[in-house]
Design a protein around this motif. Structure first.
Motif, PDB file in Angstrom:
ATOM      1  N   MET A  50      -6.530   8.604  -4.628  1.00  0.00           N
ATOM      2  CA  MET A  50      -6.247   7.837  -3.433  1.00  0.00           C
ATOM      3  C   MET A  50      -4.877   7.192  -3.601  1.00  0.00           C
ATOM      4  O   MET A  50      -4.616   6.535  -4.585  1.00  0.00           O
ATOM      5  N   GLU A  51      -4.009   7.425  -2.633  1.00  0.00           N
ATOM      6  CA  GLU A  51      -2.655   6.883  -2.663  1.00  0.00           C
ATOM      7  C   GLU A  51      -2.583   5.669  -1.738  1.00  0.00           C
ATOM      8  O   GLU A  51      -2.820   5.768  -0.531  1.00  0.00           O
ATOM      9  N   MET A  52      -2.279   4.509  -2.302  1.00  0.00           N
ATOM     10  CA  MET A  52      -2.221   3.280  -1.517  1.00  0.00           C
ATOM     11  C   MET A  52      -0.994   3.271  -0.605  1.00  0.00           C
ATOM     12  O   MET A  52       0.070   3.758  -0.968  1.00  0.00           O
ATOM     13  N   ILE A  53      -1.161   2.714   0.581  1.00  0.00           N
ATOM     14  CA  ILE A  53      -0.076   2.513   1.533  1.00  0.00           C
ATOM     15  C   ILE A  53       0.294   1.037   1.467  1.00  0.00           C
ATOM     16  O   ILE A  53      -0.569   0.172   1.628  1.00  0.00           O
ATOM     17  N   LEU A  54       1.571   0.756   1.231  1.00  0.00           N
ATOM     18  CA  LEU A  54       2.047  -0.627   1.108  1.00  0.00           C
ATOM     19  C   LEU A  54       2.913  -0.998   2.302  1.00  0.00           C
ATOM     20  O   LEU A  54       3.608  -0.147   2.863  1.00  0.00           O
ATOM     21  N   ASN A  55       2.890  -2.278   2.666  1.00  0.00           N
ATOM     22  CA  ASN A  55       3.795  -2.743   3.719  1.00  0.00           C
ATOM     23  C   ASN A  55       5.138  -3.129   3.100  1.00  0.00           C
ATOM     24  O   ASN A  55       5.364  -2.941   1.898  1.00  0.00           O
ATOM     25  N   GLU A  56       6.030  -3.696   3.913  1.00  0.00           N
ATOM     26  CA  GLU A  56       7.366  -4.042   3.431  1.00  0.00           C
ATOM     27  C   GLU A  56       7.354  -5.123   2.358  1.00  0.00           C
ATOM     28  O   GLU A  56       8.326  -5.302   1.627  1.00  0.00           O
ATOM     29  N   ASN A  57       6.236  -5.850   2.211  1.00  0.00           N
ATOM     30  CA  ASN A  57       6.104  -6.882   1.174  1.00  0.00           C
ATOM     31  C   ASN A  57       5.299  -6.399  -0.028  1.00  0.00           C
ATOM     32  O   ASN A  57       4.820  -7.197  -0.827  1.00  0.00           O
ATOM     33  N   ASP A  58       5.100  -5.079  -0.131  1.00  0.00           N
ATOM     34  CA  ASP A  58       4.332  -4.450  -1.215  1.00  0.00           C
ATOM     35  C   ASP A  58       2.879  -4.905  -1.274  1.00  0.00           C
ATOM     36  O   ASP A  58       2.283  -4.987  -2.343  1.00  0.00           O
ATOM     37  N   ILE A  59       2.320  -5.191  -0.120  1.00  0.00           N
ATOM     38  CA  ILE A  59       0.901  -5.536  -0.010  1.00  0.00           C
ATOM     39  C   ILE A  59       0.156  -4.303   0.488  1.00  0.00           C
ATOM     40  O   ILE A  59       0.609  -3.632   1.420  1.00  0.00           O
ATOM     41  N   VAL A  60      -0.990  -3.996  -0.138  1.00  0.00           N
ATOM     42  CA  VAL A  60      -1.783  -2.831   0.253  1.00  0.00           C
ATOM     43  C   VAL A  60      -2.314  -3.041   1.672  1.00  0.00           C
ATOM     44  O   VAL A  60      -2.936  -4.058   1.981  1.00  0.00           O
ATOM     45  N   VAL A  61      -2.049  -2.063   2.547  1.00  0.00           N
ATOM     46  CA  VAL A  61      -2.514  -2.130   3.938  1.00  0.00           C
ATOM     47  C   VAL A  61      -3.317  -0.891   4.328  1.00  0.00           C
ATOM     48  O   VAL A  61      -3.742  -0.759   5.469  1.00  0.00           O
ATOM     49  N   GLY A  62      -3.532  -0.004   3.366  1.00  0.00           N
ATOM     50  CA  GLY A  62      -4.289   1.202   3.643  1.00  0.00           C
ATOM     51  C   GLY A  62      -4.157   2.185   2.508  1.00  0.00           C
ATOM     52  O   GLY A  62      -3.607   1.866   1.448  1.00  0.00           O
ATOM     53  N   ALA A  63      -4.699   3.394   2.752  1.00  0.00           N
ATOM     54  CA  ALA A  63      -4.620   4.435   1.728  1.00  0.00           C
ATOM     55  C   ALA A  63      -4.718   5.804   2.374  1.00  0.00           C
ATOM     56  O   ALA A  63      -5.290   5.968   3.452  1.00  0.00           O
ATOM     57  N   LYS A  64      -4.146   6.790   1.668  1.00  0.00           N
ATOM     58  CA  LYS A  64      -4.280   8.192   2.027  1.00  0.00           C
ATOM     59  C   LYS A  64      -5.139   8.841   0.952  1.00  0.00           C
ATOM     60  O   LYS A  64      -4.987   8.536  -0.228  1.00  0.00           O
ATOM     61  N   PHE A  65      -6.022   9.726   1.361  1.00  0.00           N
ATOM     62  CA  PHE A  65      -6.790  10.495   0.398  1.00  0.00           C
ATOM     63  C   PHE A  65      -6.847  11.932   0.871  1.00  0.00           C
ATOM     64  O   PHE A  65      -6.310  12.254   1.941  1.00  0.00           O
ATOM     65  N   ASP A  66      -7.465  12.804   0.106  1.00  0.00           N
ATOM     66  CA  ASP A  66      -7.363  14.242   0.338  1.00  0.00           C
ATOM     67  C   ASP A  66      -7.704  14.690   1.749  1.00  0.00           C
ATOM     68  O   ASP A  66      -7.090  15.611   2.254  1.00  0.00           O
ATOM     69  N   ASN A  67      -8.640  14.065   2.423  1.00  0.00           N
ATOM     70  CA  ASN A  67      -9.013  14.526   3.768  1.00  0.00           C
ATOM     71  C   ASN A  67      -9.015  13.413   4.813  1.00  0.00           C
ATOM     72  O   ASN A  67      -9.736  13.489   5.798  1.00  0.00           O
TER      73      ASN A  67
END
Length: 108
Positions: free
Chosen positions: A1-18
């Motif tokens: 799972m690859e975390m999605i960060l905002n401009e302040n490096d705070i986790v706001v979501g994630a990408k995963f295989d599907n």
């Protein structure tokens, strides 16, 4: 799972295989969105003891519609507005995995 960060490096979501998961998709920052294959659903975490009154009212509103709640010792994962073929149970597994990864990344 690859975390999605905002401009302040705070986790706001994630990408995963599907699919993807986002923490907030509404202006009030009340609920998120999960997409897995052909299925989408809105989701949020709820705790009756710690939630503000606005969140308690939103929770009651969601419970009047089609929804699914997984209770993890007082902290509830609430899913609603589901479209697609994946079950609520499978979606909550993805959310659990995301939340576990988010907690672990905040520790390190």
């Amino acid at each position: 799972m690859e975390m999605i960060l905002n401009e302040n490096d705070i986790v706001v979501g994630a990408k995963f295989d599907n699919g993807t998961i986002q923490d907030y998709v509404d202006d009030a920052k009340t609920y998120g969105l999960i997409r897995v294959e052909d299925t989408t659903a809105n989701w949020f975490l709820y705790n009756d003891l710690d939630s503000p009154e606005e969140m308690k009212a939103f929770y009651k509103k969601v419970k009047k519609e089609e929804h699914f709640i997984k209770n993890d010792f007082g902290e509830e994962i609430v899913l609603f507005n589901k479209n697609g073929t994946m079950s609520f149970e499978e979606l909550t597994k993805k959310i659990d995995s995301y939340l576990d990864d988010e907690v672990m990344s905040s520790i390190y």
